[in-house]
Design a protein around this motif. Sequence first.
Motif, mmCIF file in Angstrom:
data_model
loop_
_atom_site.group_PDB
_atom_site.id
_atom_site.type_symbol
_atom_site.label_atom_id
_atom_site.label_comp_id
_atom_site.label_asym_id
_atom_site.label_seq_id
_atom_site.Cartn_x
_atom_site.Cartn_y
_atom_site.Cartn_z
ATOM 1 N N THR A 2 56.234 59.228 34.452
ATOM 2 C CA THR A 2 56.592 58.493 35.664
ATOM 3 C C THR A 2 57.854 57.567 35.363
ATOM 4 O OG1 THR A 2 54.303 58.797 36.532
ATOM 5 C CG2 THR A 2 55.726 57.123 37.685
ATOM 6 N N LYS A 3 58.712 57.408 36.431
ATOM 7 C CA LYS A 3 59.558 56.452 36.144
ATOM 8 C C LYS A 3 59.754 55.365 37.202
ATOM 9 C CE LYS A 3 64.584 55.905 35.031
ATOM 10 N NZ LYS A 3 65.864 56.586 34.477
ATOM 11 N N LEU A 4 59.696 54.089 37.011
ATOM 12 C CA LEU A 4 59.889 53.169 37.807
ATOM 13 C C LEU A 4 61.106 52.878 38.035
ATOM 14 C CD1 LEU A 4 58.691 50.675 39.481
ATOM 15 C CD2 LEU A 4 58.671 49.164 37.588
ATOM 16 N N ARG A 5 61.754 52.922 39.505
ATOM 17 C CA ARG A 5 63.040 52.367 39.706
ATOM 18 C C ARG A 5 62.797 51.142 40.558
ATOM 19 N NH1 ARG A 5 67.481 52.211 39.188
ATOM 20 N NH2 ARG A 5 68.607 52.956 41.038
ATOM 21 N N LEU A 6 63.217 49.857 39.761
ATOM 22 C CA LEU A 6 63.107 48.611 40.247
ATOM 23 C C LEU A 6 64.159 47.794 40.750
ATOM 24 C CD1 LEU A 6 61.006 46.303 40.662
ATOM 25 C CD2 LEU A 6 61.419 45.459 38.184
ATOM 26 N N ALA A 7 64.332 47.248 42.037
ATOM 27 C CA ALA A 7 65.456 46.495 42.403
ATOM 28 C C ALA A 7 64.762 44.778 42.396
ATOM 29 C CB ALA A 7 65.595 46.363 43.810
ATOM 30 N N ILE A 8 65.598 44.031 41.735
ATOM 31 C CA ILE A 8 65.345 42.653 41.449
ATOM 32 C C ILE A 8 66.731 41.934 42.425
ATOM 33 C CG2 ILE A 8 65.113 40.648 40.287
ATOM 34 C CD1 ILE A 8 64.023 42.412 37.849
ATOM 35 N N VAL A 9 66.245 41.127 43.368
ATOM 36 C CA VAL A 9 67.303 40.276 44.215
ATOM 37 C C VAL A 9 67.268 38.829 43.488
ATOM 38 C CG1 VAL A 9 67.796 39.809 46.523
ATOM 39 C CG2 VAL A 9 66.583 41.944 46.102
ATOM 40 N N GLY A 10 68.228 38.576 43.070
ATOM 41 C CA GLY A 10 68.460 37.073 42.242
ATOM 42 C C GLY A 10 68.603 37.474 40.735
ATOM 43 N N ALA A 11 69.802 37.015 40.331
ATOM 44 C CA ALA A 11 70.154 37.388 38.936
ATOM 45 C C ALA A 11 70.199 35.981 38.293
ATOM 46 C CB ALA A 11 71.361 38.012 38.726
ATOM 47 N N GLY A 12 69.315 34.937 38.754
ATOM 48 C CA GLY A 12 69.077 33.804 37.939
ATOM 49 C C GLY A 12 68.133 33.913 36.685
ATOM 50 N N PRO A 13 67.698 32.712 36.118
ATOM 51 C CA PRO A 13 66.489 32.868 35.079
ATOM 52 C C PRO A 13 65.598 33.698 35.561
ATOM 53 C CG PRO A 13 67.600 30.606 35.245
ATOM 54 C CD PRO A 13 68.234 31.275 36.381
ATOM 55 N N ALA A 14 65.052 33.562 36.814
ATOM 56 C CA ALA A 14 63.591 34.195 37.253
ATOM 57 C C ALA A 14 63.907 35.555 37.333
ATOM 58 C CB ALA A 14 63.346 33.665 38.619
ATOM 59 N N GLY A 15 64.760 36.113 37.873
ATOM 60 C CA GLY A 15 65.113 37.606 37.969
ATOM 61 C C GLY A 15 65.392 38.181 36.610
ATOM 62 N N ILE A 16 66.277 37.687 35.673
ATOM 63 C CA ILE A 16 66.460 38.104 34.188
ATOM 64 C C ILE A 16 65.206 38.243 33.581
ATOM 65 C CG2 ILE A 16 67.747 37.907 32.337
ATOM 66 C CD1 ILE A 16 70.128 36.813 34.185
ATOM 67 N N TYR A 17 64.388 37.330 33.816
ATOM 68 C CA TYR A 17 63.180 37.123 33.065
ATOM 69 C C TYR A 17 62.045 38.119 33.283
ATOM 70 C CZ TYR A 17 64.584 32.535 30.702
ATOM 71 O OH TYR A 17 65.040 31.698 29.703
ATOM 72 N N ALA A 18 62.172 38.116 34.530
ATOM 73 C CA ALA A 18 61.014 39.353 35.017
ATOM 74 C C ALA A 18 61.389 40.637 34.466
ATOM 75 C CB ALA A 18 61.286 39.238 36.584
ATOM 76 N N ALA A 19 62.900 40.909 34.704
ATOM 77 C CA ALA A 19 63.505 42.294 34.073
ATOM 78 C C ALA A 19 63.135 42.484 32.700
ATOM 79 C CB ALA A 19 64.881 42.408 34.360
ATOM 80 N N ASP A 20 63.373 41.290 31.813
ATOM 81 C CA ASP A 20 63.076 41.511 30.404
ATOM 82 C C ASP A 20 61.640 41.641 30.269
ATOM 83 O OD1 ASP A 20 63.919 41.049 27.685
ATOM 84 O OD2 ASP A 20 63.136 39.078 27.565
ATOM 85 N N ILE A 21 60.565 40.903 30.739
ATOM 86 C CA ILE A 21 59.397 41.055 30.349
ATOM 87 C C ILE A 21 58.974 42.461 30.852
ATOM 88 C CG2 ILE A 21 57.071 40.289 31.408
ATOM 89 C CD1 ILE A 21 58.353 37.446 31.435
ATOM 90 N N LEU A 22 59.113 43.022 32.000
ATOM 91 C CA LEU A 22 58.872 44.101 32.275
ATOM 92 C C LEU A 22 59.212 45.319 31.317
ATOM 93 C CD1 LEU A 22 57.701 46.478 34.409
ATOM 94 C CD2 LEU A 22 59.754 46.286 35.582
ATOM 95 N N LEU A 23 60.355 45.179 31.003
ATOM 96 C CA LEU A 23 61.013 46.190 29.835
ATOM 97 C C LEU A 23 60.293 46.220 28.592
ATOM 98 C CD1 LEU A 23 64.934 45.856 30.522
ATOM 99 C CD2 LEU A 23 63.630 47.785 30.867
#
Length: 457
Positions: A2-23
Motif C-alpha cells: 500500500t502507498k500513502l499519498r499525503l498532502a500537507i498544507v503549510g510548510a512551516g516547522p509544524a508541516g515539515i516536522y510532521a512529514a519527517d516523523i511520518l517518513l
Amino acid sequence: MTKLRLAIVGAGPAGIYAADILLKAEKQFDVSIDLFEHLPAPYGLVRYGVAPDHPRIKGVVNALREVLDRGDIRLFGNVHFGEDITLDDLKRHYNAVIFATGAVRDADLEIPGIDAAESYGAADFVSWFDGHPDVPRTWPLTAPSVGVIGNGNVALDISRILAKHAVDLLPTEVPQNVYEILEASPVTDVHVFGRRGPAQVKFTPLELRELGELRDVDMVVYDEDFDYDDASRAAIETNKQVKVIDRILQSWRQRDSVNNAGGTASRRLHLHFWAKPVEVRTDSEGRVAALVYERTTPDGEGGVAGTGELREVPMGQLYRAVGYFGSPLPGVPFDEKHGVIPNHEGQVISHDSNERIPGMYATGWIKRGPVGLIGHTKSDAMETVQHLVNDQGSWWQPEDPSEDAIPALLAERGVAWTDLEGWHRLDEHEISLGAPHERARIKVVPRDEMVKVSRAE
C-alpha cells in the motif's frame, strides 16, 4: 505494498516536522508527501515570524533544511489552498491531508480605543520587519514614544526592534526597506505593559537578557513593581527559568536608569508590570495619544486583582502583542472562538457533531492554538502522525493518486508554483545580495520577484 499519498498544507516547522516523523515512522506502507505553501519560500514563522536579529532561533532553519534537502518530500510553494488547489482536489489525488497552517492573525484586545489610528497588532508589524511579501513595504514610525502591550516573547521582539539602533541590525537579514525606515525612526521611548508581575512573565530568559544588551538603550524598571507576594517568591525559588528572569530584572534595578533616574542613553525601554490596559486615549484626529492602565495587585492565587488606581502614559503609537489567532480554511471545520481546527489529538472533527472526519488531520498552532515552542510542535506532530498511521482503514480512496497529476493540475490552472530547487535558487540569491555588504542575506520582499528568481525567469 500500500502507498500513502499525503498532502500537507503549510510548510512551516509544524508541516515539515510532521512529514519527517511520518517518513521515519514504523509503518506497513510506502509514503509519498507533497507540501503546499502559500508563500513562495518555506519555513513559515521561522522566516516570517522571528525577529531578524535572532540568528540562534533561526538555527531551526538548518534542521528544517536538512529534512527538505533529503529529497523525499516535494514542495509546492506559491500555491493558495482554496484557490489554486481545493479540498476536492486533495480528495481526488491523495489519501489524506494534514493542515499545518499556523496562526498569523492577532488575537483581539477588547478595550475602548484599541482600533484608533496608530494602534497596531503585533502580527502586522512582525510581518513587515521580516519582509513578508503580502504586507506593505512601508511602516509609519512617526512617534517618539510608543507602547507595547504584552509580556511574551513577541512583545519583546517588537520592543527590541523599536528601541534598537537600525545600524546594529545590519549584520542580520533585515530587508533593505525595513532598515531604511528604522534608521529614520524618531522613537526614543518604548513602554512595555504587562498586567501581572515580574515573576509571572511569559518571556524566556534569553530574550529578556538580550534586551539589556542593546547599545545606547537604557532599561527602565520601577521599584514599586518588585514588592513580591508569597506566590511570586515561591515561583522564583522553585522554577529555574523564573529565577533567572528575576536575576536579570534585579540586575537592572542596580543601574542608574531605574525609575528614570540618571540614565544616559539616547533611547529608553520601560517595563511596566502590574499594568492592565483599560483604554486607549485619542487626540482630536482619532490618533493614539495615551494608554490608560489600571494598577493591579496579586490575588494570592497566581492571578491579579484590580486596585482601581488608573494611570496614563502619553504615546503616539501602540502595539498589542497579546497572542496570535488561527484563520479558517475553505471547506475545513473551524472553531471561531479558539481560532483552531476542531480536532481530537490531531484528527479533525466536525464542529457541530464532534464526529471524526476521515482523511483530515491538523498539527501545530492550527491544532492547539499559538502556544509552545519547537519542542511542542514536534510532539504535536508525533501524536497526529500516529493517528494517521492507525487510521489506514478510513483514508480517502483517490481517483488519480499519480505524482504527475498535481504539477499537471497546477500548470493547467496557470499557477506559477515554486519548488525545492527554486527555494535553493532564491536562498542563494538572497545570500549573494548580502555578501558584498557583509550581511547574512538581504531578503527579496516582493512576491513576484521571489517567484521570478525561484523559477529562473
